[in-house]
Design a protein around this motif. Sequence first.
Motif, PDB file in Angstrom:
ATOM      1  N   PHE A 131      37.651-111.142  27.549  1.00  6.13           N
ATOM      2  CA  PHE A 131      36.940-110.007  26.978  1.00  6.13           C
ATOM      3  C   PHE A 131      36.346-110.324  25.617  1.00  6.13           C
ATOM      4  O   PHE A 131      35.340-109.744  25.230  1.00  6.13           O
ATOM      5  N   PHE A 270      27.572-103.990  37.335  1.00  5.59           N
ATOM      6  CA  PHE A 270      28.051-103.120  38.426  1.00  5.59           C
ATOM      7  C   PHE A 270      27.719-103.719  39.774  1.00  5.59           C
ATOM      8  O   PHE A 270      28.523-103.714  40.692  1.00  5.59           O
ATOM      9  N   ILE A 273      30.022-106.464  40.743  1.00  6.93           N
ATOM     10  CA  ILE A 273      31.402-106.040  40.989  1.00  6.93           C
ATOM     11  C   ILE A 273      31.483-105.243  42.278  1.00  6.93           C
ATOM     12  O   ILE A 273      32.369-105.440  43.101  1.00  6.93           O
ATOM     13  N   GLY A 326      29.771 -92.447  38.783  1.00  6.13           N
ATOM     14  CA  GLY A 326      30.975 -93.022  38.190  1.00  6.13           C
ATOM     15  C   GLY A 326      32.156 -92.936  39.133  1.00  6.13           C
ATOM     16  O   GLY A 326      32.910 -93.900  39.305  1.00  6.13           O
ATOM     17  N   ILE A 329      31.973 -95.522  41.859  1.00  8.91           N
ATOM     18  CA  ILE A 329      32.314 -96.868  41.390  1.00  8.91           C
ATOM     19  C   ILE A 329      33.830 -97.040  41.392  1.00  8.91           C
ATOM     20  O   ILE A 329      34.365 -98.018  41.923  1.00  8.91           O
ATOM     21  N   VAL A 330      34.525 -96.042  40.829  1.00 12.86           N
ATOM     22  CA  VAL A 330      35.993 -96.119  40.808  1.00 12.86           C
ATOM     23  C   VAL A 330      36.533 -96.152  42.235  1.00 12.86           C
ATOM     24  O   VAL A 330      37.399 -96.961  42.579  1.00 12.86           O
ATOM     25  N   LEU A 333      36.056 -99.517  43.836  1.00 13.15           N
ATOM     26  CA  LEU A 333      36.963-100.512  43.264  1.00 13.15           C
ATOM     27  C   LEU A 333      38.357-100.355  43.848  1.00 13.15           C
ATOM     28  O   LEU A 333      39.057-101.333  44.100  1.00 13.15           O
ATOM     29  N   ILE A 334      38.764 -99.097  44.085  1.00 13.99           N
ATOM     30  CA  ILE A 334      40.103 -98.871  44.619  1.00 13.99           C
ATOM     31  C   ILE A 334      40.158 -99.289  46.087  1.00 13.99           C
ATOM     32  O   ILE A 334      41.085 -99.963  46.519  1.00 13.99           O
TER      33      ILE A 334
ATOM     34  N   PHE B  37      40.995-103.082  29.071  1.00 16.01           N
ATOM     35  CA  PHE B  37      39.940-102.938  28.079  1.00 16.01           C
ATOM     36  C   PHE B  37      39.213-101.640  28.418  1.00 16.01           C
ATOM     37  O   PHE B  37      38.404-101.593  29.316  1.00 16.01           O
ATOM     38  N   LEU B  88      45.042 -99.017  40.995  1.00 13.70           N
ATOM     39  CA  LEU B  88      44.498-100.329  40.649  1.00 13.70           C
ATOM     40  C   LEU B  88      45.534-101.232  39.987  1.00 13.70           C
ATOM     41  O   LEU B  88      45.174-102.229  39.359  1.00 13.70           O
ATOM     42  N   GLN B  91      45.481-105.303  39.830  1.00 15.13           N
ATOM     43  CA  GLN B  91      44.138-105.861  40.005  1.00 15.13           C
ATOM     44  C   GLN B  91      43.765-106.663  38.772  1.00 15.13           C
ATOM     45  O   GLN B  91      44.420-106.572  37.746  1.00 15.13           O
ATOM     46  N   PRO B  93      41.929-107.918  35.378  1.00 17.87           N
ATOM     47  CA  PRO B  93      41.470-107.140  34.218  1.00 17.87           C
ATOM     48  C   PRO B  93      40.004-106.744  34.333  1.00 17.87           C
ATOM     49  O   PRO B  93      39.624-105.655  33.892  1.00 17.87           O
ATOM     50  N   ASN B  94      39.185-107.609  34.953  1.00 17.66           N
ATOM     51  CA  ASN B  94      37.767-107.269  35.094  1.00 17.66           C
ATOM     52  C   ASN B  94      37.575-106.022  35.940  1.00 17.66           C
ATOM     53  O   ASN B  94      36.737-105.175  35.650  1.00 17.66           O
ATOM     54  N   THR B  95      38.369-105.909  37.019  1.00 22.45           N
ATOM     55  CA  THR B  95      38.253-104.745  37.889  1.00 22.45           C
ATOM     56  C   THR B  95      38.613-103.479  37.119  1.00 22.45           C
ATOM     57  O   THR B  95      37.922-102.464  37.215  1.00 22.45           O
ATOM     58  N   PHE B  97      38.449-103.069  33.925  1.00 25.86           N
ATOM     59  CA  PHE B  97      37.384-102.841  32.948  1.00 25.86           C
ATOM     60  C   PHE B  97      36.231-102.087  33.599  1.00 25.86           C
ATOM     61  O   PHE B  97      35.723-101.088  33.073  1.00 25.86           O
ATOM     62  N   MET B  98      35.841-102.531  34.805  1.00 24.37           N
ATOM     63  CA  MET B  98      34.769-101.858  35.525  1.00 24.37           C
ATOM     64  C   MET B  98      35.135-100.420  35.843  1.00 24.37           C
ATOM     65  O   MET B  98      34.309 -99.523  35.755  1.00 24.37           O
ATOM     66  N   ALA B  99      36.412-100.216  36.234  1.00 25.01           N
ATOM     67  CA  ALA B  99      36.836 -98.861  36.565  1.00 25.01           C
ATOM     68  C   ALA B  99      36.690 -97.953  35.346  1.00 25.01           C
ATOM     69  O   ALA B  99      36.279 -96.797  35.473  1.00 25.01           O
ATOM     70  N   ILE B 101      34.460 -98.280  33.077  1.00 27.77           N
ATOM     71  CA  ILE B 101      33.030 -97.957  32.907  1.00 27.77           C
ATOM     72  C   ILE B 101      32.660 -96.812  33.844  1.00 27.77           C
ATOM     73  O   ILE B 101      31.914 -95.899  33.477  1.00 27.77           O
ATOM     74  N   GLY B 102      33.208 -96.852  35.078  1.00 25.38           N
ATOM     75  CA  GLY B 102      32.993 -95.727  35.988  1.00 25.38           C
ATOM     76  C   GLY B 102      33.501 -94.436  35.383  1.00 25.38           C
ATOM     77  O   GLY B 102      32.835 -93.396  35.432  1.00 25.38           O
TER      78      GLY B 102
END
Lengths: 358, 299
Positions: A131, A270, A273, A326, A329-330, A333-334, B37, B88, B91, B93-95, B97-99, B101-102
């Motif tokens: 990061f 995005f 990912i 948003g 996206i979550v 990811l899940i 993050f 999550l 998972q 850390p990048n995932t 982090f993206m979550a 942002i969502g």
Amino acid sequence: MLYRQSGQFKTNYAADQQIFPLRQDRIAMALLLAFAFVVVPLVGSTYWLSAILTPFLILSLAALGLNILTGYAGQLSLGTAAFMAVGAFITYNFMLRVPWLGFIPSIILAGLCAAGVGLAFGLPSLRIKGFYLAVATLACQFLVLWVLQRVDWFKNYSASGVITVQTIEIFGYAFESPASKYLLTLSVVAVMALAAKNMVRGRAGRAFMAVRDMDVAASVIGIRIMRTKLLAFAISSFYCGVAGALYAYTYLLTVEPEAFRLDLSFRILFMIIIGGVGSILGSFLGAAFITLLPILLARGSEWISNTFNIEQSHAMVSNVELMIFGGLIVFFLIVEPQGLARLWQIAKEKLRRWPFPH
Amino acid sequence: MNWSFFFEVLIGGMLAGVMYSLVALGFVLIYKASGVFNFAQGAMVFFAALTFVSLLERNWNFWLAFAMTLAVMVLLSIITERLVLRPLVNQSPNTLFMATIGLTFVLEGLSQLVWGSQPHGLELGVPDVPMEWLAQKTNINISHFDVFAAAVAGILVATLALVFQKTRIGRALRAVADDHQAALSIGIPLQQIWIIVWSVAGFVALVAGLMWGARNGVQYALTFVALKALPVLILGGFESVPGAIIGGLIIGTTEKLAEVYLGPMVGGGIESWFAYVIALLFLLVRPQGLFGEKIIDRV
């Protein structure tokens, strides 16, 4: 039933190493390319070609570039839009100042310039990781845009700061209609995607993946870390630079720093990912998802207000869309943290055994 | 060189840096305890400030509105833990982090959907005018408000440090930060700890939102203070509360000094990137930030 590999034997090395080992995949790819190159320009409306498909292809290319850096070499970057801006502005200047060069050499040279900028901002990655590096690449995003805004030479001393691009001309043919611009974009993207696919299967790509998985271990087995990381930054920025040039020349038709803000970097992040980190196909799937989703949401809210006669204010609709975006996206990811490309892979594996799963 | 002007810029920069630290603190808390993050910190600042100011405009009492907003932030952290963090777990850390942002998009949409998107003014009762006695004595102009904000930040950090060091919960938080699995195995409830940390981060976001809101007005631009806090964060180190403060002071002063003395030379507008370049140069010397934990690579 149709999708299986029985009876397909590999009898030489070339057959063993081809990109699509399955005949069905090759046929599907050929059909897809034929569809994209022939059918789409014939039947696509201007709106679809110039407002949806062209940006989708360009953003796929940018996502591909970021995927090489983040997905394959493991260096998280938030400066993608800056590299795109470099590509767009340098192309403009080549077209303006060296008119005999032509469009394709211009975007290649612009891509090389972006690669140079990428190299410079890749240097910190030799010491900074994770990061910390991601935030450090934000320095690139802000610094590059500031330079492009401040130094008037890049803008050819235009007072408004918004420059209309020149017409693209290759061998005397002017690319003016939406269909021709779409075809130009598609050709560039197809060639570069093929190159990327071959690169990640080869020595460079394997070195990237080794560095991503554990850079100390990679250096122990003899991979030069500095060279590999810088190469990843250079190649990735080259892709982003070309994507930026196309973004300005075939989609926006203007060159302005405002178009390459941090939002764009995030959107491209995005895409990879959602689509799948470390997958060429994932870049395309992710770009399709992120470009189409807002349109689908807008259509959906229109449909709801028409069918149920609910009066909606514009602000409310855009806020709800933001929330759904948003939330999705979550959600994705899940459901599948490895992205749409992984879903596609699972589907293919299931298809191979269908209808006898055991 | 005009020394009183120099000191005015220097002190102004330090006080502005403290404002950045306030936002960076929220990032640090969550990163320390869960390794996430949390990009949504900026949106949380906006959400908290907007909720508070909207309640205030509906004629709520100041402290009642404060308590109510705090309750909302706690509720938000419970929901976040349940719907985003828990599914999550484990998972990359990048995932995560993206979550976040969502989550940022959801929060930005939600706050504007509920409270509307027009900007609000916020009055905390501390005037944003230079202190007269100081100006008369030394010719240095320092705003009352800046000093007030710095004091609030100081109290906040001191309280957090005390809570982290002296209380049972603080010890549990530090254990979780050190090692999730070890903490779980000695019976520390990870989920509860996360809720607590996100709630504390929500509280910090509320305070930061009040300070920034009173300075610049409560509006959408408030979400961008997160971008101001990021260089502070990497300079100080992701895991360090004092690092956030020291980083804020360094960034604030160098940024203000550069803006005043360097800015005119290159045509101004350098505040958008200068802090990042400073932080980048620092990182080249110390890759983990000033007070971050040393990164050890093992094969």
